[in-house]
Write a protein that holds these residues in place. Structure first.
Motif, mmCIF file in Angstrom:
data_model
loop_
_atom_site.group_PDB
_atom_site.id
_atom_site.type_symbol
_atom_site.label_atom_id
_atom_site.label_comp_id
_atom_site.label_asym_id
_atom_site.label_seq_id
_atom_site.Cartn_x
_atom_site.Cartn_y
_atom_site.Cartn_z
ATOM 1 N N ARG A 71 0.854 -1.196 0.000
ATOM 2 C CA ARG A 71 0.000 0.000 0.000
ATOM 3 C C ARG A 71 0.887 1.241 0.000
ATOM 4 N NH1 ARG A 71 -5.263 -0.400 1.542
ATOM 5 N NH2 ARG A 71 -5.346 1.539 0.373
ATOM 6 N N HIS A 72 0.294 2.407 -0.248
ATOM 7 C CA HIS A 72 1.038 3.661 -0.124
ATOM 8 C C HIS A 72 1.178 4.005 1.354
ATOM 9 C CE1 HIS A 72 -2.846 6.005 0.261
ATOM 10 N NE2 HIS A 72 -3.211 4.783 0.006
ATOM 11 N N ILE A 73 2.153 4.875 1.663
ATOM 12 C CA ILE A 73 2.500 5.114 3.062
ATOM 13 C C ILE A 73 1.363 5.819 3.804
ATOM 14 C CG2 ILE A 73 3.632 7.365 2.763
ATOM 15 C CD1 ILE A 73 5.160 4.516 4.753
ATOM 16 N N LEU A 74 0.522 6.561 3.086
ATOM 17 C CA LEU A 74 -0.576 7.264 3.735
ATOM 18 C C LEU A 74 -1.638 6.293 4.246
ATOM 19 C CD1 LEU A 74 -1.088 10.337 1.424
ATOM 20 C CD2 LEU A 74 0.104 10.219 3.594
ATOM 21 N N GLY A 82 -3.686 5.264 18.020
ATOM 22 C CA GLY A 82 -2.436 4.986 18.714
ATOM 23 C C GLY A 82 -1.349 4.423 17.823
ATOM 24 N N GLU A 83 -1.736 3.771 16.727
ATOM 25 C CA GLU A 83 -0.734 3.042 15.945
ATOM 26 C C GLU A 83 -0.182 3.844 14.769
ATOM 27 O OE1 GLU A 83 -2.323 -0.766 14.803
ATOM 28 O OE2 GLU A 83 -3.457 -0.888 16.674
ATOM 29 N N ILE A 84 -0.756 5.044 14.529
ATOM 30 C CA ILE A 84 -0.362 5.774 13.326
ATOM 31 C C ILE A 84 1.111 6.185 13.392
ATOM 32 C CG2 ILE A 84 -0.693 7.921 12.055
ATOM 33 C CD1 ILE A 84 -3.649 7.658 12.570
ATOM 34 N N ALA A 85 1.524 6.730 14.532
ATOM 35 C CA ALA A 85 2.902 7.221 14.667
ATOM 36 C C ALA A 85 3.889 6.078 14.492
ATOM 37 C CB ALA A 85 3.087 7.901 16.016
ATOM 38 N N SER A 90 8.129 2.759 12.098
ATOM 39 C CA SER A 90 8.586 1.401 11.777
ATOM 40 C C SER A 90 7.478 0.678 11.022
ATOM 41 C CB SER A 90 8.948 0.647 13.049
ATOM 42 O OG SER A 90 7.844 0.644 13.917
ATOM 43 N N PRO A 91 7.392 0.930 9.711
ATOM 44 C CA PRO A 91 6.269 0.387 8.948
ATOM 45 C C PRO A 91 6.264 -1.138 8.853
ATOM 46 C CG PRO A 91 7.769 1.673 7.550
ATOM 47 C CD PRO A 91 8.299 1.743 8.919
ATOM 48 N N VAL A 98 2.841 -1.570 4.416
ATOM 49 C CA VAL A 98 3.492 -0.380 3.864
ATOM 50 C C VAL A 98 4.993 -0.441 4.111
ATOM 51 C CG1 VAL A 98 1.505 1.128 4.096
ATOM 52 C CG2 VAL A 98 3.101 0.909 5.985
ATOM 53 N N THR A 99 5.733 0.343 3.353
ATOM 54 C CA THR A 99 7.175 0.450 3.560
ATOM 55 C C THR A 99 7.664 1.775 3.017
ATOM 56 O OG1 THR A 99 9.299 -0.378 2.832
ATOM 57 C CG2 THR A 99 7.455 -0.871 1.424
ATOM 58 N N TRP A 100 8.747 2.286 3.622
ATOM 59 C CA TRP A 100 9.323 3.539 3.124
ATOM 60 C C TRP A 100 10.135 3.302 1.851
ATOM 61 C CZ3 TRP A 100 7.733 8.130 4.027
ATOM 62 C CH2 TRP A 100 7.154 8.460 5.260
ATOM 63 N N VAL A 101 10.464 2.028 1.578
ATOM 64 C CA VAL A 101 11.222 1.752 0.357
ATOM 65 C C VAL A 101 10.366 2.073 -0.875
ATOM 66 C CG1 VAL A 101 12.514 -0.007 -0.887
ATOM 67 C CG2 VAL A 101 12.438 -0.040 1.611
ATOM 68 N N HIS A 102 9.047 1.835 -0.752
ATOM 69 C CA HIS A 102 8.122 2.162 -1.840
ATOM 70 C C HIS A 102 7.028 3.069 -1.280
ATOM 71 C CE1 HIS A 102 10.039 -1.004 -4.101
ATOM 72 N NE2 HIS A 102 9.782 -1.858 -3.126
ATOM 73 N N PRO A 103 7.277 4.379 -1.198
ATOM 74 C CA PRO A 103 6.328 5.263 -0.486
ATOM 75 C C PRO A 103 4.948 5.303 -1.115
ATOM 76 C CG PRO A 103 8.094 6.515 -1.512
ATOM 77 C CD PRO A 103 8.463 5.086 -1.645
ATOM 78 N N LEU A 104 4.858 5.095 -2.425
ATOM 79 C CA LEU A 104 3.523 5.089 -3.039
ATOM 80 C C LEU A 104 3.045 3.666 -3.307
ATOM 81 C CD1 LEU A 104 3.485 8.086 -5.520
ATOM 82 C CD2 LEU A 104 2.715 7.956 -3.186
#
Lengths: 334, 345
Positions: A71-74, A82-85, A90-91, A98-104
């Motif tokens: 999924r996209h990071i959003l 509570g879990e959003i932060a 640490s996705p 989700v992952t920061w390696v593929h932000p979209l």
């Protein structure tokens, strides 16, 4: 009048800085808020797709099998409060994929969506600009010829009417289907289809420009400066290049901006119907088409490319609107 | 006026002939072979006979002439026969029986007459697309009138912005977005248009309405965007005219001035624009039908194109061209009828 005041007054009031026509146009264009925002957005998107791939250096064709269907990071925002932060920091441990390696996110075979969007944007923009240039060239040529030379006016305008009566989208589809193989073998699969689509759109969308230009040329021909130029023996070719063409630039520029919008939409429509570029060669329309199958689970795959197409077309339309106002001498300077 | 109409009708004939020739010649270059699926065990002379049975294997001019005869002579005969035999309108007339088994335009996919398939598909397209166009026009006219009357008001600004969006969002995106919102997230409407659905009572009528909402909405957004802009511009042109001041000075009520004097005059260009927009809506239906899976004429065109069914492609493309020429003609004639200042001769 000015001479007299100049001689009477040793230090004449310096006239306001000499302003050319284009400075006036720019001053008028600036007052159109929509057009300003539109050109800002358009230039930003163009710059992003031009330079983006140098910053985001992921290969759009690389298939990262470990992280398919990301999924996209959003998507983190769909989690409880509570879990959003922790999802952003640490996705890997989050409940959504989700992952920061593929932000979209990635598609079903693990290709990075951001890289594909950037690459697809280049193609869509290139198609839009080139097709617009071809249509403009054809339209201006035919418009000027039929406006200037009375003998070929009739036949050329009949030709324009005939083209206007053709069902364009069906014909484009037919053309793409028929010539795809042949051009692909001559210029490679991507080059061939690029030439085909660009020429197809260009050949089927020059008619409005031709009509507008012809009308303007017909009116210009009756003006005194044209008569003056003719009376000193100016040849037709020189007359057109020197006197007629600069004076019909403003309608040409307006139809140029609108032409980009139609070309981008047409290319996306062809790709959407599965008759555009090959699947591994993304354009925004193609990405949208690929995303439709998965839109129930992954609506973002449809929304990103679709929103980009719409935003580009919207901004181009606003630019065209502002240009039309700015280039109209009756409105300018009010 | 009558001579103008007749002259226009006569010039429409060569236009249509030229267009059909262009489409025919374009399809002539098609690489596909309808005999490609036939097994290799079939001997070549049998293959040749099959080819001839499909109307191939003759020189191009002959085949074009044959297609013209089939399209303009044999198909009308079939149509008149059907009218006098089965239709409720002229069914009381004696059966004309003009058609006597001549070769009709045959689809390579189904080996049945092309026109029969088109007639099966037309109602779906007309129902969805036609309804969308009517609704779009009905919404657009009041919006255009109010926008012009209250120029630069909030309503006008919002209307301008919405119609700009309607211009810019292509139907293949707006269609997908409404499916995601109303069908996937909210679950209000079905995302697939069921053409086998029959309306028999109130419940089935509600189902029919709910499946028509989304395609009609997508198509109507585009129509509304364009026509409300035209309506606004045309109203603005007329509101500043002298006759409006005269009407007000005579002490007429504002409603009469705007809705009778101004509106009637501003409708003249708008009516022609509405007429000119009808055929382009059919072209746009190719995409909308693909999104909502309506099996109308646009979907028929795409499937025929992908299956290399050239007679079908040729005939459907010709019908699109015919609609464009027809509605251009209607727009021209309407313009002359509505505006007595315009004299064509």
């Amino acid at each position: 009048m000015t001479d007299q005041t100049a001689t009477a007054d040793p230090a004449p009031v310096k006239a306001a800085k000499e302003r050319g026509q284009w400075a006036d146009v720019w001053a008028q264009f600036r007052t159109h808020k929509g057009a300003l925002i539109g050109s800002g957005v358009f230039l930003t998107i163009v710059a992003t797709v031009l330079f983006g791939p140098y910053i985001w250096t992921v290969d759009p064709g690389y298939q990262d099998f470990r992280s398919r269907n990301m999924r996209h990071i959003l998507a983190c925002f769909s989690l409880p409060w509570g879990e959003i932060a922790s999802c952003f920091t640490s996705p890997d441990t989050a409940a959504v994929n989700v992952t920061w390696v593929h932000p979209l996110g990635t598609d079903n075979i693990g290709r990075d969506t951001l890289a594909r969007l950037l690459f697809g944007g280049r193609i869509s923009m290139a198609v839009g600009l080139t097709a617009m240039a071809i249509a403009l060239l054809l339209g201006t040529l035919i418009g000027i010829l039929s406006g200037y030379f009375r003998r070929i006016d009739g036949p050329l305008m009949r030709l324009t009417d005939l083209f206007l009566a053709l069902p364009l989208l069906p014909l484009l589809l037919v053309m793409v289907l028929l010539f795809r193989e042949r051009l692909s073998s001559a210029f490679g699969p991507e080059g061939g289809i690029f030439i085909l689509i660009v020429c197809g759109i260009g050949i089927t969308s020059w008619m409005p420009t031709a009509r507008i230009v012809r009308g303007d040329v017909l009116a210009l021909k009756e003006r005194e400066f044209v008569l003056a130029a003719r009376s000193i023996g100016t040849r037709p070719a020189r007359m057109i290049l020197r006197h007629v063409l600069p004076n019909v630039m403003s309608p040409i520029m307006v139809s140029a901006t609108l032409g980009i919008a139609t070309a981008i939409i047409t290319e996306s429509a062809l790709s959407f119907l599965g008759l555009g570029f090959p699947p591994d060669f993304p354009t925004w329309g193609r990405l949208l088409n690929d995303g439709v199958q998965y839109m129930q689970q992954y609506p973002e795959r449809v929304v990103w490319p679709g929103a980009l197409i719409s935003v580009v077309v919207l901004s181009v339309n606003y630019i065209g609107d502002g240009l039309r106002d700015a280039l109209d001498p009756r409105i300018r300077g009010l | 006026m009558l001579t103008f109409t007749i002259r226009r009708l006569l010039t429409a004939v060569p236009t249509l002939l030229f267009i059909s020739l262009v489409i025919f010649l374009l399809l002539e270059l098609a690489p596909g072979d309808p005999m490609a699926q036939v097994p290799l065990t079939v001997p070549p002379e049998v293959k040749q006979r099959m080819r001839e049975a499909l109307g191939l294997g003759e020189p191009v001019p002959v085949r074009f002439y044959k297609w013209l005869v089939q399209m303009f002579w044999i198909e009308p005969k079939v149509f008149i026969d059907w009218m006098t035999r089965d239709s409720w309108l002229l069914g009381w007339l004696p059966d004309t029986a003009l058609y006597s088994g001549e070769q009709r335009v045959i689809s390579w996919q189904t080996r049945s007459p092309v026109m029969d398939i088109i007639v099966q598909r037309l109602p779906q397209t007309l129902w969805v697309v036609g309804m969308a166009y009517v609704i779009g026009v009905l919404i657009a006219l009041p919006i255009g009138i109010i926008s012009a009357y209250r120029q630069y008001s909030v309503f006008d600004q919002v209307g301008t912005f919405v119609s700009m969006i309607g211009f810019s969002i292509p139907p293949f995106f707006s269609g997908v977005v409404v499916i995601v919102i109303f069908s996937v997230q909210l679950g209000w409407f079905p995302s697939i248009y069921d053409t086998t659905h029959r309306v028999v009572d109130w419940e089935t009528f509600k189902v029919q309405i709910s499946q028509m909402v989304m395609p009609v909405m997508v198509l109507a957004l585009q129509t509304t965007a364009q026509i409300s802009r035209f309506m606004r511009a045309s109203m603005l042109d007329n509101l500043g005219q002298d006759y409006v001041r005269t009407a007000r000075a005579k002490g007429m009520r504002e409603r009469t001035v705007v809705l009778i004097h101004v509106l009637r005059n501003s409708m003249i260009p708008v009516v022609t624009v509405i007429a000119l927009g009808v055929p382009s809506i059919f072209g746009g239906a190719i995409i909308t039908e693909q999104i909502f899976k309506v099996n109308g004429i646009g979907q028929l065109f795409i499937t025929a194109l992908k299956a290399n069914d050239l007679p079908m492609v040729l005939t459907v493309a010709f019908i699109f061209a015919f609609l464009i020429v027809l509605f251009n003609l209607i727009a021209d004639v309407l313009y002359g009828v509505l505006d007595p200042r315009i004299r064509y001769d």
